[in-house]
Design a protein around this motif. Structure first.
Motif, PDB file in Angstrom:
ATOM      1  N   LEU A  93       0.830  -1.210   0.000  1.00  0.00           N
ATOM      2  CA  LEU A  93       0.000   0.000   0.000  1.00  0.00           C
ATOM      3  C   LEU A  93       0.864   1.258   0.000  1.00  0.00           C
ATOM      4  CD1 LEU A  93      -2.844   1.205   0.143  1.00  0.00           C
ATOM      5  CD2 LEU A  93      -2.701   1.045   2.632  1.00  0.00           C
ATOM      6  N   ILE A  94       1.913   1.263   0.819  1.00  0.00           N
ATOM      7  CA  ILE A  94       2.799   2.434   0.866  1.00  0.00           C
ATOM      8  C   ILE A  94       3.497   2.637  -0.474  1.00  0.00           C
ATOM      9  CG2 ILE A  94       4.883   3.362   1.937  1.00  0.00           C
ATOM     10  CD1 ILE A  94       4.025   2.091   4.538  1.00  0.00           C
ATOM     11  N   ASP A  95       4.018   1.552  -1.062  1.00  0.00           N
ATOM     12  CA  ASP A  95       4.681   1.663  -2.363  1.00  0.00           C
ATOM     13  C   ASP A  95       3.736   2.214  -3.418  1.00  0.00           C
ATOM     14  OD1 ASP A  95       6.871   0.627  -1.151  1.00  0.00           O
ATOM     15  OD2 ASP A  95       6.809  -1.330  -2.137  1.00  0.00           O
ATOM     16  N   ALA A  96       2.521   1.674  -3.457  1.00  0.00           N
ATOM     17  CA  ALA A  96       1.560   2.113  -4.471  1.00  0.00           C
ATOM     18  C   ALA A  96       1.181   3.579  -4.289  1.00  0.00           C
ATOM     19  CB  ALA A  96       0.310   1.226  -4.414  1.00  0.00           C
ATOM     20  N   VAL A  97       1.005   4.011  -3.041  1.00  0.00           N
ATOM     21  CA  VAL A  97       0.619   5.408  -2.791  1.00  0.00           C
ATOM     22  C   VAL A  97       1.742   6.355  -3.205  1.00  0.00           C
ATOM     23  CG1 VAL A  97       0.121   7.083  -0.970  1.00  0.00           C
ATOM     24  CG2 VAL A  97      -1.038   4.880  -0.985  1.00  0.00           C
ATOM     25  N   PHE A  98       2.975   6.066  -2.807  1.00  0.00           N
ATOM     26  CA  PHE A  98       4.095   6.949  -3.140  1.00  0.00           C
ATOM     27  C   PHE A  98       4.327   7.011  -4.650  1.00  0.00           C
ATOM     28  CE2 PHE A  98       6.439   6.627   1.193  1.00  0.00           C
ATOM     29  CZ  PHE A  98       5.497   7.488   1.717  1.00  0.00           C
ATOM     30  N   ILE A  99       4.352   5.859  -5.309  1.00  0.00           N
ATOM     31  CA  ILE A  99       4.630   5.850  -6.744  1.00  0.00           C
ATOM     32  C   ILE A  99       3.480   6.476  -7.518  1.00  0.00           C
ATOM     33  CG2 ILE A  99       4.968   4.334  -8.734  1.00  0.00           C
ATOM     34  CD1 ILE A  99       6.599   2.514  -6.994  1.00  0.00           C
TER      35      ILE A  99
END
Length: 354
Positions: free
Chosen positions: A215-221
């Motif tokens: 979730l964190i990776d998807a939000v940042f990218i």
């Protein structure tokens, strides 16, 4: 006896060879049984992963005074709502931005062919003959409507069975320890229970940690792609979230797609910016998020993870890639428990893990 004529190192080597052959044989038979009965094994493994991910929610409802059956039913309904909504959003984003992503990838292949000459010819050929390649490699899957309906029906049946099993796993989780103790020998009951608890805790930690990191990776990218005005940002973010469940390999694939799309549509400068963002997010994940979030679970070396993914892909394709790492984490948890109990000479066995 003949063995007494052999030196001690040779006897130890022979003993270890026998153990390795025995373990390999048992593992091979286990894999063969799983492949043979995959119609039942696949939903059971998926339900186990689902129960590991949803266990904290179920336990919280039980602590609030809700009956175990009602808590399990509410948890399953929440899963259906969340997964259904997420699937709708992800599929909608991929459909809306799919044409942009594909066209950007085609332009990226053409640009690489122009800059690198003969070295990029194959990329240009792949881009110009995409329909022929899809028809060639997807001919078996698209050979008839009956085959497609059968595959979809099998997937729906697997999902329904997995959901039902999740309900029973959550509802009867307090009885599983007693059942394991009853199945094993009385002298090894504590060890069997501790091994099962350690394996389940490893899978539970892996699933929760991976979901949070994804979730964190998807939000940042996604935020970076939107800020850089890269086409198909939502679809690329959804791709990052989905592929994050395949450690290391999924991040490489989704990051490469995002960089190629930015490179083709926004130029070299934006492409380099996207590459920097992807690398920064992966470094944040590898050096901060993973150690911080999964510090209480079994830590596996990246080489072990890659080998597990390769073996899982060779056995069961994409599904094997998804299941390989949590199953390996469970195996490492069992090995850790055995090492803690029997590794040190004279160490008293510990009680069942919490």
């Amino acid at each position: 006896m003949f063995s007494s004529l052999l030196p001690e190192p040779v006897r130890r080597l022979a003993a270890w060879c026998a153990v390795v052959l025995l373990v390999t044989g048992v593992a091979a038979v286990g894999v063969w049984l799983c492949v043979t009965f995959q119609a039942a094994v696949t939903p059971a493994l998926l339900a186990l992963l689902g129960a590991a991910l949803l266990g904290p929610m179920h336990r919280r409802l039980v602590r609030m005074g809700v009956s175990r059956s009602l808590a399990a039913a509410l948890t399953c309904l929440a899963v259906v709502a969340v997964v259904g909504g997420a699937t709708y959003v992800v599929v909608g984003a991929l459909i809306d931005t799919g044409d942009q992503i594909v066209s950007a990838l085609v332009r990226a292949g053409q640009d690489l062919a122009e800059h690198f000459g003969a070295a990029g010819t194959s990329l240009q050929d792949l881009a110009s003959n995409a329909k022929e390649l899809l028809a060639k490699f997807g001919g078996t899957a698209a050979s008839g409507v009956i085959t497609g309906i059968s595959v979809v029906g099998e997937m729906i049946a697997t999902a329904i069975l997995a959901l039902v099993l999740i309900f029973f796993f959550l509802r009867d989780s307090h009885r599983i320890a007693g059942a394991l103790r009853a199945l094993g020998p009385r002298s090894a009951a504590d060890t069997v229970e501790a091994m099962a608890r350690r394996a389940f805790l490893a899978v539970e930690g892996f699933m929760r940690g991976t979901t949070f990191v994804a979730l964190i990776d998807a939000v940042f990218i996604t935020a970076a792609l939107l800020a850089l005005r890269v086409p198909g940002a939502l679809g690329l973010g959804a791709l990052v979230f989905i592929t994050a469940y395949i450690p290391y390999l999924g991040a490489i694939l989704s990051g490469a797609v995002a960089v190629l799309v930015a490179l083709a549509d926004r130029g070299w400068v934006i492409g380099l910016w996207v590459l920097g963002v992807v690398l920064a997010v992966q470094m944040l994940e590898g050096y901060v998020l993973q150690p911080l979030i999964q510090s209480r679970t079994v830590q596996m070396h990246p080489a072990v993870v890659m080998l597990a993914i390769t073996v899982g892909a060779s056995v069961a394709g994409i599904l094997g890639m998804l299941l390989a790492v949590p199953m390996t984490a469970a195996a490492f948890g069992v090995a850790s428990e055995l090492r803690a109990r029997y590794g040190a000479p004279g160490q008293a066995p510990a009680g069942p893990a919490g």
